[in-house]
Design a protein around this motif. Structure first.
Motif, PDB file in Angstrom:
ATOM      1  N   TRP A   1       0.809  -1.220   0.000  1.00 54.19           N
ATOM      2  CA  TRP A   1       0.000   0.000   0.000  1.00 54.19           C
ATOM      3  C   TRP A   1       0.838   1.264   0.000  1.00 54.19           C
ATOM      4  CZ3 TRP A   1      -2.442  -2.079   5.009  1.00 54.19           C
ATOM      5  CH2 TRP A   1      -3.335  -3.113   4.713  1.00 54.19           C
ATOM      6  N   ALA A   2       1.963   1.233   0.704  1.00 54.08           N
ATOM      7  CA  ALA A   2       2.746   2.448   0.926  1.00 54.08           C
ATOM      8  C   ALA A   2       3.023   3.251  -0.353  1.00 54.08           C
ATOM      9  CB  ALA A   2       4.036   2.111   1.655  1.00 54.08           C
ATOM     10  N   PRO A   3       3.429   2.624  -1.440  1.00 52.80           N
ATOM     11  CA  PRO A   3       3.685   3.418  -2.643  1.00 52.80           C
ATOM     12  C   PRO A   3       2.421   4.060  -3.225  1.00 52.80           C
ATOM     13  CG  PRO A   3       4.656   1.216  -2.851  1.00 52.80           C
ATOM     14  CD  PRO A   3       3.810   1.221  -1.625  1.00 52.80           C
ATOM     15  N   LEU A   4       1.271   3.507  -2.909  1.00 60.10           N
ATOM     16  CA  LEU A   4       0.026   4.030  -3.480  1.00 60.10           C
ATOM     17  C   LEU A   4      -0.551   5.210  -2.712  1.00 60.10           C
ATOM     18  CD1 LEU A   4      -1.739   0.655  -4.290  1.00 60.10           C
ATOM     19  CD2 LEU A   4      -0.556   2.170  -5.876  1.00 60.10           C
ATOM     20  N   ILE A   5      -0.095   5.419  -1.479  1.00 62.43           N
ATOM     21  CA  ILE A   5      -0.691   6.496  -0.688  1.00 62.43           C
ATOM     22  C   ILE A   5       0.160   7.760  -0.762  1.00 62.43           C
ATOM     23  CG2 ILE A   5      -2.128   5.090   0.820  1.00 62.43           C
ATOM     24  CD1 ILE A   5       0.079   5.206   2.913  1.00 62.43           C
ATOM     25  N   ALA A   6       0.364   8.184  -1.985  1.00 61.32           N
ATOM     26  CA  ALA A   6       1.096   9.417  -2.259  1.00 61.32           C
ATOM     27  C   ALA A   6       0.270  10.257  -3.222  1.00 61.32           C
ATOM     28  CB  ALA A   6       2.451   9.092  -2.877  1.00 61.32           C
ATOM     29  N   PRO A   7       0.307  11.570  -3.048  1.00 58.87           N
ATOM     30  CA  PRO A   7      -0.430  12.429  -3.971  1.00 58.87           C
ATOM     31  C   PRO A   7      -0.037  12.145  -5.421  1.00 58.87           C
ATOM     32  CG  PRO A   7       0.402  13.709  -2.131  1.00 58.87           C
ATOM     33  CD  PRO A   7       1.006  12.332  -2.029  1.00 58.87           C
ATOM     34  N   GLY A   8      -1.037  12.118  -6.275  1.00 58.21           N
ATOM     35  CA  GLY A   8      -0.795  11.883  -7.696  1.00 58.21           C
ATOM     36  C   GLY A   8      -0.844  10.421  -8.094  1.00 58.21           C
ATOM     37  N   GLN A   9      -0.869   9.520  -7.135  1.00 59.55           N
ATOM     38  CA  GLN A   9      -0.971   8.094  -7.450  1.00 59.55           C
ATOM     39  C   GLN A   9      -2.422   7.759  -7.769  1.00 59.55           C
ATOM     40  OE1 GLN A   9       1.409   5.731  -7.823  1.00 59.55           O
ATOM     41  NE2 GLN A   9       2.856   7.402  -7.564  1.00 59.55           N
ATOM     42  N   GLU A  10      -2.641   7.160  -8.893  1.00 57.87           N
ATOM     43  CA  GLU A  10      -3.993   6.876  -9.363  1.00 57.87           C
ATOM     44  C   GLU A  10      -4.776   5.955  -8.422  1.00 57.87           C
ATOM     45  OE1 GLU A  10      -5.739   4.651 -13.197  1.00 57.87           O
ATOM     46  OE2 GLU A  10      -4.273   6.238 -13.622  1.00 57.87           O
ATOM     47  N   GLY A  11      -4.125   4.987  -7.807  1.00 57.97           N
ATOM     48  CA  GLY A  11      -4.823   4.004  -6.991  1.00 57.97           C
ATOM     49  C   GLY A  11      -4.974   4.359  -5.528  1.00 57.97           C
ATOM     50  N   TRP A  12      -4.640   5.611  -5.142  1.00 62.01           N
ATOM     51  CA  TRP A  12      -4.678   5.935  -3.721  1.00 62.01           C
ATOM     52  C   TRP A  12      -6.048   5.753  -3.091  1.00 62.01           C
ATOM     53  CZ3 TRP A  12      -7.604   9.440  -1.196  1.00 62.01           C
ATOM     54  CH2 TRP A  12      -8.130  10.521  -1.904  1.00 62.01           C
ATOM     55  N   PRO A  13      -7.174   6.080  -3.767  1.00 59.34           N
ATOM     56  CA  PRO A  13      -8.466   5.893  -3.082  1.00 59.34           C
ATOM     57  C   PRO A  13      -8.737   4.430  -2.708  1.00 59.34           C
ATOM     58  CG  PRO A  13      -8.744   7.372  -4.951  1.00 59.34           C
ATOM     59  CD  PRO A  13      -7.369   6.749  -5.069  1.00 59.34           C
ATOM     60  N   ASP A  14      -8.415   3.511  -3.605  1.00 58.44           N
ATOM     61  CA  ASP A  14      -8.614   2.094  -3.296  1.00 58.44           C
ATOM     62  C   ASP A  14      -7.687   1.646  -2.171  1.00 58.44           C
ATOM     63  OD1 ASP A  14     -10.579   1.796  -5.254  1.00 58.44           O
ATOM     64  OD2 ASP A  14      -9.120   1.210  -6.789  1.00 58.44           O
ATOM     65  N   ALA A  15      -6.446   2.096  -2.214  1.00 57.43           N
ATOM     66  CA  ALA A  15      -5.490   1.727  -1.167  1.00 57.43           C
ATOM     67  C   ALA A  15      -5.949   2.240   0.192  1.00 57.43           C
ATOM     68  CB  ALA A  15      -4.107   2.275  -1.501  1.00 57.43           C
ATOM     69  N   VAL A  16      -6.391   3.485   0.238  1.00 60.56           N
ATOM     70  CA  VAL A  16      -6.840   4.079   1.498  1.00 60.56           C
ATOM     71  C   VAL A  16      -8.066   3.326   2.038  1.00 60.56           C
ATOM     72  CG1 VAL A  16      -7.927   6.165   2.457  1.00 60.56           C
ATOM     73  CG2 VAL A  16      -5.810   6.342   1.150  1.00 60.56           C
ATOM     74  N   HIS A  17      -8.966   2.971   1.138  1.00 61.81           N
ATOM     75  CA  HIS A  17     -10.159   2.235   1.567  1.00 61.81           C
ATOM     76  C   HIS A  17      -9.777   0.864   2.143  1.00 61.81           C
ATOM     77  CE1 HIS A  17     -14.397   1.277   1.751  1.00 61.81           C
ATOM     78  NE2 HIS A  17     -14.117   0.100   1.212  1.00 61.81           N
ATOM     79  N   THR A  18      -8.866   0.185   1.492  1.00 60.42           N
ATOM     80  CA  THR A  18      -8.405  -1.121   1.962  1.00 60.42           C
ATOM     81  C   THR A  18      -7.689  -0.995   3.304  1.00 60.42           C
ATOM     82  OG1 THR A  18      -8.184  -1.895  -0.308  1.00 60.42           O
ATOM     83  CG2 THR A  18      -6.994  -3.128   1.382  1.00 60.42           C
ATOM     84  N   ILE A  19      -6.819  -0.008   3.422  1.00 58.80           N
ATOM     85  CA  ILE A  19      -6.096   0.209   4.673  1.00 58.80           C
ATOM     86  C   ILE A  19      -7.087   0.494   5.798  1.00 58.80           C
ATOM     87  CG2 ILE A  19      -4.475   1.711   5.894  1.00 58.80           C
ATOM     88  CD1 ILE A  19      -3.147   2.215   3.115  1.00 58.80           C
ATOM     89  N   LYS A  20      -8.102   1.289   5.523  1.00 54.04           N
ATOM     90  CA  LYS A  20      -9.088   1.639   6.549  1.00 54.04           C
ATOM     91  C   LYS A  20      -9.733   0.388   7.131  1.00 54.04           C
ATOM     92  CE  LYS A  20     -13.154   3.104   5.376  1.00 54.04           C
ATOM     93  NZ  LYS A  20     -14.272   3.898   4.855  1.00 54.04           N
ATOM     94  N   GLY A  21     -10.175  -0.508   6.275  1.00 54.85           N
ATOM     95  CA  GLY A  21     -10.820  -1.727   6.756  1.00 54.85           C
ATOM     96  C   GLY A  21      -9.879  -2.605   7.551  1.00 54.85           C
ATOM     97  N   THR A  22      -8.667  -2.748   7.072  1.00 52.78           N
ATOM     98  CA  THR A  22      -7.683  -3.570   7.767  1.00 52.78           C
ATOM     99  C   THR A  22      -7.282  -2.932   9.091  1.00 52.78           C
ATOM    100  OG1 THR A  22      -6.881  -4.353   5.636  1.00 52.78           O
ATOM    101  CG2 THR A  22      -5.460  -4.709   7.527  1.00 52.78           C
ATOM    102  N   ALA A  23      -7.141  -1.627   9.089  1.00 51.69           N
ATOM    103  CA  ALA A  23      -6.791  -0.917  10.327  1.00 51.69           C
ATOM    104  C   ALA A  23      -7.864  -1.135  11.388  1.00 51.69           C
ATOM    105  CB  ALA A  23      -6.607   0.570  10.045  1.00 51.69           C
ATOM    106  N   ARG A  24      -9.104  -1.049  10.988  1.00 45.61           N
ATOM    107  CA  ARG A  24     -10.187  -1.299  11.945  1.00 45.61           C
ATOM    108  C   ARG A  24     -10.122  -2.724  12.478  1.00 45.61           C
ATOM    109  NH1 ARG A  24     -14.979   1.854   8.702  1.00 45.61           N
ATOM    110  NH2 ARG A  24     -14.529   3.914   9.565  1.00 45.61           N
ATOM    111  N   GLY A  25      -9.762  -3.652  11.613  1.00 48.27           N
ATOM    112  CA  GLY A  25      -9.695  -5.049  12.014  1.00 48.27           C
ATOM    113  C   GLY A  25      -8.624  -5.348  13.051  1.00 48.27           C
ATOM    114  N   ILE A  26      -7.513  -4.613  13.014  1.00 44.53           N
ATOM    115  CA  ILE A  26      -6.448  -4.886  13.980  1.00 44.53           C
ATOM    116  C   ILE A  26      -6.480  -3.924  15.169  1.00 44.53           C
ATOM    117  CG2 ILE A  26      -4.937  -5.885  12.227  1.00 44.53           C
ATOM    118  CD1 ILE A  26      -3.166  -3.303  12.616  1.00 44.53           C
ATOM    119  N   GLY A  27      -7.372  -2.948  15.144  1.00 45.19           N
ATOM    120  CA  GLY A  27      -7.447  -2.000  16.255  1.00 45.19           C
ATOM    121  C   GLY A  27      -6.595  -0.761  16.065  1.00 45.19           C
ATOM    122  N   ALA A  28      -6.219  -0.449  14.830  1.00 45.79           N
ATOM    123  CA  ALA A  28      -5.447   0.767  14.537  1.00 45.79           C
ATOM    124  C   ALA A  28      -6.437   1.893  14.222  1.00 45.79           C
ATOM    125  CB  ALA A  28      -4.477   0.526  13.385  1.00 45.79           C
TER     126      ALA A  28
END
Length: 118
Positions: free
Chosen positions: A40-67
């Protein structure tokens, strides 16, 4: 590893409870989180086309582990745009640091082995 090394970026008690106290499951989930974060890390940078999908995926996983802070940062980026990605990166870094400290603590515990009976 002493608990003082954890910043609170991840609520490990939540994760342990969710895994019914099975620390092997917790360790496996955290390893998957670390592996996926590397993707995910390379995708969460301004100008990266896939950042919205990466952020959405990270959000769900973060909630799952308690982050929770990471999940909130992702939610803010989804709502307010890529200008919030630096907060996502910072929260991801903090969560990964806590995960590394926690996993290290688990490894140290495993070296001690089970308690012996007198």
């Amino acid at each position: 590893m002493a608990r003082r090394d954890l910043t609170g970026a991840v609520d490990f008690a939540y994760l342990e409870s969710y895994a019914a106290g099975d620390l092997e499951v917790v360790a496996e989930v955290l390893e998957l989180f670390r592996q996926q974060a590397a993707l995910w890390a390379p995708l969460i940078a301004p100008g990266q086309e896939g950042w919205p999908d990466a952020v959405h995926t990270i959000k769900g996983t973060a909630r799952g582990i308690g982050a929770h802070t990471l999940a909130k940062a992702c939610e803010a980026a989804e709502t307010h745009g890529e200008g919030r990605l630096s907060a996502v990166r910072d929260a991801l870094d903090a969560a990964l640091a806590d995960v590394a400290a926690y996993v290290h603590e688990l490894m140290l515990r495993s070296l001690k082995g089970p308690p012996r009976s007198p």
